[in-house]
Design a protein around this motif. Structure first.
Motif, mmCIF file in Angstrom:
data_model
loop_
_atom_site.group_PDB
_atom_site.id
_atom_site.type_symbol
_atom_site.label_atom_id
_atom_site.label_comp_id
_atom_site.label_asym_id
_atom_site.label_seq_id
_atom_site.Cartn_x
_atom_site.Cartn_y
_atom_site.Cartn_z
ATOM 1 N N GLU A 170 -7.552 2.124 -3.113
ATOM 2 C CA GLU A 170 -6.496 1.187 -2.756
ATOM 3 C C GLU A 170 -6.925 0.321 -1.577
ATOM 4 O OE1 GLU A 170 -3.042 2.815 -0.718
ATOM 5 O OE2 GLU A 170 -1.744 1.718 -2.092
ATOM 6 N N GLU A 171 -7.470 0.971 -0.573
ATOM 7 C CA GLU A 171 -7.914 0.262 0.626
ATOM 8 C C GLU A 171 -8.926 -0.832 0.240
ATOM 9 O OE1 GLU A 171 -6.810 1.289 3.706
ATOM 10 O OE2 GLU A 171 -8.062 0.016 4.982
ATOM 11 N N LEU A 172 -9.855 -0.478 -0.644
ATOM 12 C CA LEU A 172 -10.892 -1.439 -1.013
ATOM 13 C C LEU A 172 -10.320 -2.610 -1.816
ATOM 14 C CD1 LEU A 172 -13.811 0.989 -1.845
ATOM 15 C CD2 LEU A 172 -13.577 -0.533 0.121
ATOM 16 N N ARG A 191 -8.773 5.546 -0.901
ATOM 17 C CA ARG A 191 -9.960 4.753 -0.627
ATOM 18 C C ARG A 191 -10.027 3.554 -1.564
ATOM 19 N NH1 ARG A 191 -15.410 7.736 0.623
ATOM 20 N NH2 ARG A 191 -16.170 6.158 2.061
ATOM 21 N N ILE A 205 -1.490 3.418 7.382
ATOM 22 C CA ILE A 205 -0.570 4.072 8.317
ATOM 23 C C ILE A 205 -0.959 3.742 9.754
ATOM 24 C CG2 ILE A 205 0.162 6.306 9.206
ATOM 25 C CD1 ILE A 205 0.045 7.355 6.378
ATOM 26 N N MET A 258 0.847 -1.190 0.000
ATOM 27 C CA MET A 258 0.000 0.000 0.000
ATOM 28 C C MET A 258 0.880 1.236 0.000
ATOM 29 S SD MET A 258 -2.983 -1.361 2.536
ATOM 30 C CE MET A 258 -4.141 -0.091 2.129
ATOM 31 N N LYS A 259 0.738 2.040 -1.042
ATOM 32 C CA LYS A 259 1.723 3.098 -1.260
ATOM 33 C C LYS A 259 1.147 4.499 -1.135
ATOM 34 C CE LYS A 259 5.137 0.362 -2.505
ATOM 35 N NZ LYS A 259 5.468 -0.310 -1.262
ATOM 36 N N LYS A 260 -0.161 4.642 -1.112
ATOM 37 C CA LYS A 260 -0.731 5.986 -1.167
ATOM 38 C C LYS A 260 -0.303 6.782 0.054
ATOM 39 C CE LYS A 260 -2.704 5.538 -5.051
ATOM 40 N NZ LYS A 260 -1.607 4.668 -5.511
ATOM 41 N N ASN A 261 0.126 8.006 -0.186
ATOM 42 C CA ASN A 261 0.697 8.727 0.950
ATOM 43 C C ASN A 261 -0.377 9.256 1.875
ATOM 44 O OD1 ASN A 261 -0.145 11.354 0.434
ATOM 45 N ND2 ASN A 261 1.532 11.685 -1.000
ATOM 46 N N PHE A 262 0.082 9.787 2.990
ATOM 47 C CA PHE A 262 -0.854 9.999 4.077
ATOM 48 C C PHE A 262 -1.818 11.150 3.837
ATOM 49 C CE2 PHE A 262 2.122 13.177 5.384
ATOM 50 C CZ PHE A 262 1.377 14.060 6.147
ATOM 51 N N ARG A 314 -8.689 -4.829 0.589
ATOM 52 C CA ARG A 314 -9.701 -5.495 1.405
ATOM 53 C C ARG A 314 -10.211 -6.718 0.656
ATOM 54 N NH1 ARG A 314 -14.213 -4.371 5.074
ATOM 55 N NH2 ARG A 314 -14.950 -6.493 5.438
ATOM 56 N N GLU A 315 -10.426 -6.564 -0.641
ATOM 57 C CA GLU A 315 -10.960 -7.665 -1.427
ATOM 58 C C GLU A 315 -9.985 -8.838 -1.419
ATOM 59 O OE1 GLU A 315 -12.737 -6.015 -4.817
ATOM 60 O OE2 GLU A 315 -13.188 -7.970 -5.713
ATOM 61 N N GLN A 324 -4.726 9.652 2.412
ATOM 62 C CA GLN A 324 -5.384 8.834 3.406
ATOM 63 C C GLN A 324 -6.092 9.683 4.451
ATOM 64 O OE1 GLN A 324 -3.718 6.023 6.376
ATOM 65 N NE2 GLN A 324 -2.896 5.256 4.460
ATOM 66 N N ALA A 325 -5.494 10.825 4.764
ATOM 67 C CA ALA A 325 -6.076 11.706 5.765
ATOM 68 C C ALA A 325 -7.476 12.117 5.339
ATOM 69 C CB ALA A 325 -5.197 12.931 5.940
ATOM 70 N N LEU A 326 -7.638 12.332 4.045
ATOM 71 C CA LEU A 326 -8.939 12.782 3.568
ATOM 72 C C LEU A 326 -9.825 11.603 3.194
ATOM 73 C CD1 LEU A 326 -7.490 15.670 1.458
ATOM 74 C CD2 LEU A 326 -8.483 15.792 3.739
ATOM 75 N N ASN A 327 -9.233 10.422 3.113
ATOM 76 C CA ASN A 327 -9.971 9.213 2.772
ATOM 77 C C ASN A 327 -10.776 9.388 1.500
ATOM 78 O OD1 ASN A 327 -10.863 6.602 3.037
ATOM 79 N ND2 ASN A 327 -12.619 7.153 4.311
ATOM 80 N N VAL A 340 -9.766 13.730 10.193
ATOM 81 C CA VAL A 340 -8.523 13.284 9.559
ATOM 82 C C VAL A 340 -7.847 12.211 10.413
ATOM 83 C CG1 VAL A 340 -6.173 14.012 9.013
ATOM 84 C CG2 VAL A 340 -8.110 15.382 8.257
ATOM 85 N N ASN A 352 -9.527 8.928 9.985
ATOM 86 C CA ASN A 352 -9.163 8.313 8.704
ATOM 87 C C ASN A 352 -7.769 7.704 8.738
ATOM 88 O OD1 ASN A 352 -11.518 8.735 7.309
ATOM 89 N ND2 ASN A 352 -10.896 10.761 6.588
ATOM 90 N N LEU A 353 -6.842 8.457 9.326
ATOM 91 C CA LEU A 353 -5.466 7.948 9.362
ATOM 92 C C LEU A 353 -5.391 6.641 10.139
ATOM 93 C CD1 LEU A 353 -3.307 11.119 9.985
ATOM 94 C CD2 LEU A 353 -3.364 9.709 7.941
ATOM 95 N N TYR A 400 -17.832 -3.543 0.267
ATOM 96 C CA TYR A 400 -16.793 -3.251 1.250
ATOM 97 C C TYR A 400 -16.780 -1.763 1.578
ATOM 98 C CZ TYR A 400 -15.173 -7.950 0.238
ATOM 99 O OH TYR A 400 -15.098 -9.293 0.106
#
Lengths: 263, 322, 358
Positions: free
Chosen positions: A132-134, A130, C208, A115-119, A137-138, A122-125, C199, C202-203, C13
């Motif tokens: 990538e996370e999904l 999002r 992370i 998982m490479k997406k920077n923070f 998850r799969e 991710q902070a904003l999701n 935020v 989410n983090l 999901y």
């Protein structure tokens, strides 16, 4: 069984490794090879240096002598996370799960390297993070299906019984899609049914994903059934190496396990 | 060109002031330097005394007892309060020691026992609660004025080889040394000492061979209380018994990370190193950066040291296993 | 039955990974937001906002910051006050040298400055663990406090040694300085805290957050499955200090208005640590609950004796307060070592079944 198996070239070559702590020798001049898609068992009495060997292979201990060739790359020393990035995953003798997290999250940590997406994303999701996370998850859900642990997906692993914890740990290692999977006593302390399940998962992993497996186990029945090739260590030295039937008949091995009369 | 030269000269001057002049001063006035070092050593003993209380409790119960400073304050307040009421010194000492035992029993019963097997940080938190309670309680009972404490330790100044020394400091060092020797022997040769070491190693295992954990904890907290009392007498005589006494806990912490939380010799040597380092830095380098560095210098010293030796002064190199 | 999840099927999901997968939680959150953004500014008195609600929000932010580090990544820090000071002083220097800079940007940049300082003081965490680290972070606390006190540049050579928030406007309202209304300061604080809390949530739910928790729960295993301790620990220090830094700048600009270095002393660090522990390690909600608790208790304690008709001498009352505060901390730690957030969790599980026993 060997005839149908599609065993390839050498994946891991351990060459003349010696490791000591202060004055205590843990491993002395051991060499071994694990080939692609095979299941290789490392056995030996307690204190023979089996776990130390695994620790050397995935870079946790640094041997004083010798080299390791993994996937064509020669190295003497390595940091554990680099070994993980190179495709070596493992489970531990005493379960080393992240007890504060759920089964799902534990297995997701196995995907962390991918998982490479920077923070900031991710902070904003949103967007890429999002998605990538999904995706991951799969993938993890496939592993959960494969190991038949759907029901405990959201349970904190600290609450799970021992057998299931071992299974989750295997799941975490599989999530990294390793080339080489090291299992340190995956069946210790299990009852017969749990052992059978675990054997099935190991064989299926090897079959379906073509994962090479290095295995430490004390249950000789399991070792002889599962492995293509057995390495025996005693007092930090290699005393036998070969197919299960040959090793079983080896006099040195019998002596190491049963003891020899010194007269 | 001229400006550049000017700034170059200025840089050199600063470097000179930092790296050369202090050492020149040390060599040209060796007696003064020796006086500084000895002064540092003697202060160091006082730090060690406080650190010792921490080490005892951490060793035996794995609790990082932040309340050690408050215990020092509380013990000293009790002593001085009794003396002000006209109780003779020897009796006040005995009563104060008795009070510290009661404190130990109460802490064991009300705080430690309900928190067995909780994570370290929770216990740490509870000891901060104890700190607040002891500070509040001590001042409620004895008031928050500065009390003068004099238990009869001589306090004259004398001279050896040109160095001005204080008799009291020598006494403090001697008492500190005696306590350390006593504790070391106690740990090594008594039944309770052996039980203590077993408990320190593994609570569960110690329980399973029949070591009474409760008693051990009470003993340890009481001993830490006595150590606190001694430290309180020393510091109280020196600077008066007042609220700020509980802040010397913060002085002992760098000693702990330097010497290790579990090592009695570590607490001593660590205290000496910090004492000397702090004094020397304060005298020779302090003025260059505006002074008042004593609040953080010890921490930085300990940190710098840890970067090279993470296991502390007397810790063994840790072999991690999985 | 109130808190029932049956009938709420998740078909993707995406649904399952929403922040509030349950309808009831979404409603509660919506209600909380309406109260925060509409009800409170309309109904609260100036005193209430100044003395209770604004400090509560700011402390909640600092507690979230420390919780990211201590609760999620397992690295105990006692340097919170120091990192908050970095935020406060950076904001002061920024807005006095660049008066036109938008205050939101000033707050965020002071967070960034604190993050850098946090990384520097986080480096020892790579070599030392547990209480050794906790004590080492005290170095940050004492050093930073000394630095801001000694170097006059930080307070613009003000002879009194204090920094005072100058008046700044946003959207036509004065939001900082002596003439800003409590409502305006409340709103800007609320927006910053609400966004940063989201935020943080989410983090912690992403990779992370998982790498932090992995380091917390078993650092060796984490390293072996490929999590780099260096990245995980330093990112936790950076982000945690960012939060503390922003909280510190709000502390000066929207709450106190004017502070000395002494305001950022070690007691502040402990106070925030209390909030995290009483609220619940590893819980964003817990940071809010803990902050509410620790902000409210001293106010209640101060007013309680008069309420019951006692009249104690001031210094005695002060000592009583300290004592009772200590007892309360011990009490809560014993009753619920996992923090008040855990109580909420348990209540929710009870409400799932209520009024039936099972």
């Amino acid at each position: 069984m060997n005839e149908t198996r599609n065993i390839g070239d050498t994946l891991l070559k351990v060459d003349n490794i010696s490791l000591s702590f202060g004055g205590v020798k843990a491993i002395t001049g051991v060499s071994l090879e694990i080939r692609e898609r095979e299941i290789c068992a490392i056995i030996g009495p307690n204190g023979a240096g089996k776990t130390s060997m695994l620790n050397v292979i995935n870079g946790f201990y640094h041997p004083q002598e010798g080299t390791i060739t993994f996937g064509g790359e020669v190295r003497k020393q390595m940091r554990p996370h680099l070994a993980a990035a190179g495709g070596i995953a493992r489970t531990f003798q005493n379960v080393a799960l992240f007890t504060g997290m759920s089964t799902l999250d534990n297995i997701m940590t196995g995907r962390n390297l991918k998982m490479k997406k920077n923070f900031l994303w991710q902070a904003l999701n949103i967007g890429p993070a999002r998605k990538e996370e999904l995706e991951h998850r799969e993938f993890v859900e496939h592993i959960i299906d494969f190991l038949e642990i759907e029901a405990i997906r959201k349970t904190p692993v600290g609450r799970l019984p021992y057998g299931l914890q071992k299974r989750v740990e295997l799941g975490r290692a599989l999530a990294a899609e390793p080339k080489l999977l090291l299992l340190d006593e995956p069946m210790a302390g299990m009852n017969v049914e749990e052992k059978e399940d675990m054997c099935r998962f190991i064989l299926d992993t090897n079959d379906e994903f073509g994962t090479t497996i290095g295995l430490i186990e004390h249950d000789m029945g399991v070792v002889m059934d599962l492995s293509d090739h057995v390495v025996v260590l005693d007092h930090g030295e290699k005393i036998a190496d070969g197919v299960p039937d040959v090793v079983r008949a080896d006099q040195n091995v019998i002596d190491a396990y049963l003891g020899v009369a010194h007269d | 060109m001229f400006r550049q030269n000017g700034s170059f000269a200025k840089t050199m001057e600063v470097l000179n002031a930092i790296f050369v002049l202090p050492f020149v001063d040390m060599f040209t006035e060796p007696v003064f330097f020796a006086e500084v070092v000895v002064g540092g050593l003697l202060t160091g003993v006082m730090y060690s005394l406080v650190a010792l209380g921490f080490v005892l409790i951490f060793k035996a119960s794995g609790v990082f007892n932040f309340a050690q400073g408050a215990m020092v304050l509380f013990a000293a307040l009790t002593l001085v309060g009794l003396m002000e009421k006209g109780v003779p010194v020897w009796l006040a000492l005995i009563i104060a020691a008795g009070v510290m035992v009661i404190v130990a029993v109460v802490i064991e019963k009300l705080v430690l026992r309900p928190l067995v097997n909780q994570p370290d940080i929770i216990l740490f938190m509870a000891t901060i609660g104890i700190t607040f309670f002891l500070e509040g309680f001590g001042e409620t009972v004895w008031g928050s004025d500065i009390h003068r404490l004099d238990v009869g330790i001589p306090d004259a100044t004398f001279e050896i080889g040109g160095m001005l020394l204080n008799e009291f400091d020598i006494w403090a060092a001697a008492i500190g040394a005696a306590m350390v020797a006593f504790l070391a022997l106690f740990f090594r040769y008594t039944v309770i000492g052996r039980a203590l070491r077993a408990v320190a190693d593994d609570h569960q295992a110690a329980l399973s061979v029949g070591i009474p954990l409760k008693t051990i904890w009470i003993v340890v907290w009481s001993v830490a209380g006595f150590v606190g009392l001694v430290a309180g007498i020393m510091w109280g005589t020196k600077s008066g018994v007042q609220f700020s006494l509980s802040l010397i806990a913060l002085k002992a912490l760098p000693v702990l990370i330097l010497g290790g939380f579990t090592s009695i010799p570590g607490a001593i040597v660590g205290g000496l190193i910090i004492g000397v380092g702090e004094k020397v830095a304060e005298i020779y380098w302090g003025p260059l950066i505006g002074g008042a560095i004593e609040n953080w210098f010890a921490y930085m010293l300990a940190l710098a040291f840890l970067l090279f030796r993470p296991q502390g002064l007397f810790g063994e190199k840790i072999i991690e296993r999985v | 039955m109130l808190y029932r999840e049956s009938g709420q099927y998740k078909t993707s999901y995406t649904d399952d990974q929403a922040i509030f997968p349950l309808k009831q939680d979404r409603w509660l959150m919506a209600i909380a937001l309406v109260i925060a953004f509409v009800v409170i500014p309309l109904t609260s008195s100036e005193y209430m906002l100044e003395a209770v609600i604004i400090p509560f929000l700011i402390f909640a932010l600092a507690a979230i910051g420390l919780n990211l580090l201590a609760g999620y990544c397992g690295q105990i820090s006692l340097g919170t006050g120091g990192f908050m000071a970095v935020g406060g002083y950076t904001a002061y220097k920024l807005t006095t040298s660049l008066p036109d800079m938008n205050m939101i940007i000033v707050f965020l940049l002071s967070g960034v400055a604190a993050a850098f300082v946090g990384i520097m003081f986080g480096i020892p965490s790579l070599r030392i663990k547990g209480f050794y680290l906790a004590v080492a972070t005290l170095a940050a606390q004492f050093f930073l406090q000394w630095l801001f006190n000694k170097v006059e540049w930080f307070y613009n050579y003000n002879p009194s040694g204090t920094i005072t928030a100058p008046p700044r406007e946003m959207f036509g309202f004065v939001v900082t300085g002596p003439h800003a209304t409590a409502e305006a300061r409340y709103m800007i604080t609320l927006v910053v805290v609400a966004v940063l809390a989201l935020v943080a949530k989410n983090l912690t739910r992403g990779h992370i957050g998982r790498s932090w928790m992995a380091i917390r729960d078993m650092d060796i295993a984490a390293e072996i499955i490929g999590i780099r301790p260096l990245h995980a620990k330093l990112s936790a220090f950076a982000i945690s200090s960012f939060y503390c830094g922003v909280a510190g700048s709000l502390f000066v600009f929207t709450w106190l208005g004017s502070v000395e270095t002494e305001a950022f002393n070690i007691n502040l660090s402990f106070q925030v640590l209390f909030m995290v522990i009483i609220g619940g390690l590893g819980s964003i909600l817990g940071s809010f609950i803990g902050a509410a608790f620790i902000t409210a208790v001293p106010i209640l304690l101060t007013n309680a004796p008069q309420f019951f008709g006692f009249n104690l001498p001031i210094d005695l009352q002060k000592h009583f307060e300290v004592m009772i505060f200590g007892v309360l901390i011990i009490f809560f730690v014993i009753v619920e070592p996992h923090g008040l957030a855990r109580l909420w969790q348990i209540t929710k599980e009870k409400l799932r079944l209520w009024p039936f026993p099972y």
